[in-house]
Design an enzyme around this catalytic site. Sequence first.
Site, PDB file in Angstrom:
ATOM      1  N   LYS A  48      78.266 -22.097  16.908  1.00  0.00           N
ATOM      2  CA  LYS A  48      76.944 -22.007  16.271  1.00  0.00           C
ATOM      3  C   LYS A  48      76.866 -22.866  15.013  1.00  0.00           C
ATOM      4  O   LYS A  48      75.786 -23.356  14.653  1.00  0.00           O
ATOM      5  CB  LYS A  48      76.601 -20.554  15.943  1.00  0.00           C
ATOM      6  N   SER A 174      77.531 -26.325  33.774  1.00  0.00           N
ATOM      7  CA  SER A 174      76.173 -26.313  33.224  1.00  0.00           C
ATOM      8  C   SER A 174      75.742 -24.898  32.879  1.00  0.00           C
ATOM      9  O   SER A 174      74.558 -24.588  32.831  1.00  0.00           O
ATOM     10  CB  SER A 174      75.185 -26.926  34.233  1.00  0.00           C
ATOM     11  N   ALA A 178      78.692 -24.579  28.402  1.00  0.00           N
ATOM     12  CA  ALA A 178      78.565 -26.014  28.670  1.00  0.00           C
ATOM     13  C   ALA A 178      77.279 -26.579  28.093  1.00  0.00           C
ATOM     14  O   ALA A 178      77.283 -27.624  27.434  1.00  0.00           O
ATOM     15  CB  ALA A 178      78.629 -26.269  30.177  1.00  0.00           C
ATOM     16  N   ILE A 179      76.158 -25.903  28.336  1.00  0.00           N
ATOM     17  CA  ILE A 179      74.865 -26.412  27.876  1.00  0.00           C
ATOM     18  C   ILE A 179      74.768 -26.363  26.361  1.00  0.00           C
ATOM     19  O   ILE A 179      74.265 -27.302  25.711  1.00  0.00           O
ATOM     20  CB  ILE A 179      73.715 -25.620  28.530  1.00  0.00           C
ATOM     21  N   GLU A 180      75.244 -25.292  25.753  1.00  0.00           N
ATOM     22  CA  GLU A 180      75.213 -25.210  24.288  1.00  0.00           C
ATOM     23  C   GLU A 180      75.968 -26.378  23.654  1.00  0.00           C
ATOM     24  O   GLU A 180      75.444 -27.084  22.779  1.00  0.00           O
ATOM     25  CB  GLU A 180      75.837 -23.885  23.817  1.00  0.00           C
ATOM     26  N   GLY A 263      83.552 -21.426  32.169  1.00  0.00           N
ATOM     27  CA  GLY A 263      83.798 -19.998  32.023  1.00  0.00           C
ATOM     28  C   GLY A 263      85.233 -19.666  31.627  1.00  0.00           C
ATOM     29  O   GLY A 263      86.030 -20.548  31.301  1.00  0.00           O
ATOM     30  N   ASP A 305      85.925  -8.545  27.171  1.00  0.00           N
ATOM     31  CA  ASP A 305      85.859  -9.542  28.243  1.00  0.00           C
ATOM     32  C   ASP A 305      87.133  -9.622  29.069  1.00  0.00           C
ATOM     33  O   ASP A 305      87.280 -10.532  29.879  1.00  0.00           O
ATOM     34  CB  ASP A 305      85.474 -10.918  27.696  1.00  0.00           C
ATOM     35  N   HIS A 439      48.805 -13.218  12.671  1.00  0.00           N
ATOM     36  CA  HIS A 439      48.322 -14.557  13.006  1.00  0.00           C
ATOM     37  C   HIS A 439      48.507 -15.491  11.807  1.00  0.00           C
ATOM     38  O   HIS A 439      48.180 -15.116  10.689  1.00  0.00           O
ATOM     39  CB  HIS A 439      46.836 -14.502  13.380  1.00  0.00           C
TER      40      HIS A 439
END
Length: 459
Positions: A48, A174, A178-180, A263, A305, A439
């Site tokens: 992150k 993907s 992977a995408i991050e 993974g 995990d 709003h």
Amino acid sequence: MYDLIIIGAGTAGINAYKQAVRDTQNILIINDGPWDTTCARVGCMPSKVLISTANRLHDAKTANAVGLDIELNADTSKVMSHVRQLRDRFTAATLKDVENWPAKHKVSGKAHFVDANTIEVNGQSYQARSFILAVGSTPNYDQQWKKQLGDRLITTDQIFELPQLPERIAVIGSGVIAIELAQALHRLGVQVSIFARSKKVGSLSSPQLQGLAQHILTKELDIRFETLPYQVQRKDQQVQLSFKDAQNKPQDLLVDYLLVATGRHSLLESLKLYQIDSRFKDIKDLPIDSKTKQLGQLPIFVAGDAYTNTPIQHEAAHEGKKLVDNCLNYPQIQAVKTLTPLAIVFCSPEMASVGRNYQQLKQDKTDFVTGFVSFEKQGRALVLGKNQGAVEIYVDRQSEKILGAELFVHQAEHFAHLLNWMITEQVTLTDCLDKPFYHPTMEEGLRTALKHARHQLHP
């Protein structure tokens, strides 16, 4: 004999220890490797930091969307130094906490079972009335590829240690990780090529949102769906990948590193569970109750995990704490998988899944309606220059309760929490629409989706 032995000092193990030590001092926690968490060391936190820096740079480079013209470049050696400095800060906090635990409660080493009540570590045996197995997981990768490529094949265990980012990298996978990482690397100036076994990105199960995600992300990222290299070779300090293109023609690609992000797999195998029972030889077929996390009929429970289809930090912490009650009160046990599902992918736009996802609802033949909203023309999204993506909210047709949601939108991490709490409190569609929506905010988009669902229920 100990009341409880915890094997593994990651998120689940640490939280289990903190909970257990309130009720008993007759406890032991065993750990092989660093006494901190996967999340802090090589997972959610360093990733992150990298993503945040990459997105900050991307926002500056695309500031013309909000009327600005900015030119910036990244010194990736400084970026990686920043990643490690913050990572070390996060791990240091955990390590300092562990250092304050009594020495008699801790053993460093690799444990394995001798029988249902006995484990062995460093040649010494220890017995307990109950066990929590929180050994965690490790990245998947092709062992043969690793032999061929050496340090040119990396996983999340190594990427944050790079002194600076390379010019070119290939990513295998993907999915979420992977995408991050691929998008963050691309935004920091790395030429990224993604090879995906399937035609799917991230975690979305909704066909409409999955299609939208593929459309948006492939505009930015070079993704080769349903294509994997059939050969990899090391060429000095580079990697050559051989694959077939969309026309089935052989192609070669030269990169500096191959990042495998397909993974993780459990480390339960290291515990030699088959010495308890020969039926435990295959860890993919262990008789673990999905709700109580009990192994067979034994006072042995699995947390985090090491055995889950949702490898998420807050669930690991929750399970670690709750399993202590099952251990100390055995044979009286209770379910520990009690949290409303919540998963977030920190790509851009963010992905999130809350409660029961589209695929689960369809498989269960649930009678539901889908409230949909696109953010392409949503007011606040346009103001922010973040007008991409959409949200689906799933509402039970009979009770009109919120069952789940899938999101692919800017600020999905915040929307997901709101929706998760709504589901947990079992609120109805009317309850949600009776709440205030300020709003102009992004949250007004959720109201649009809820109103779309109501219109289907009450035309």
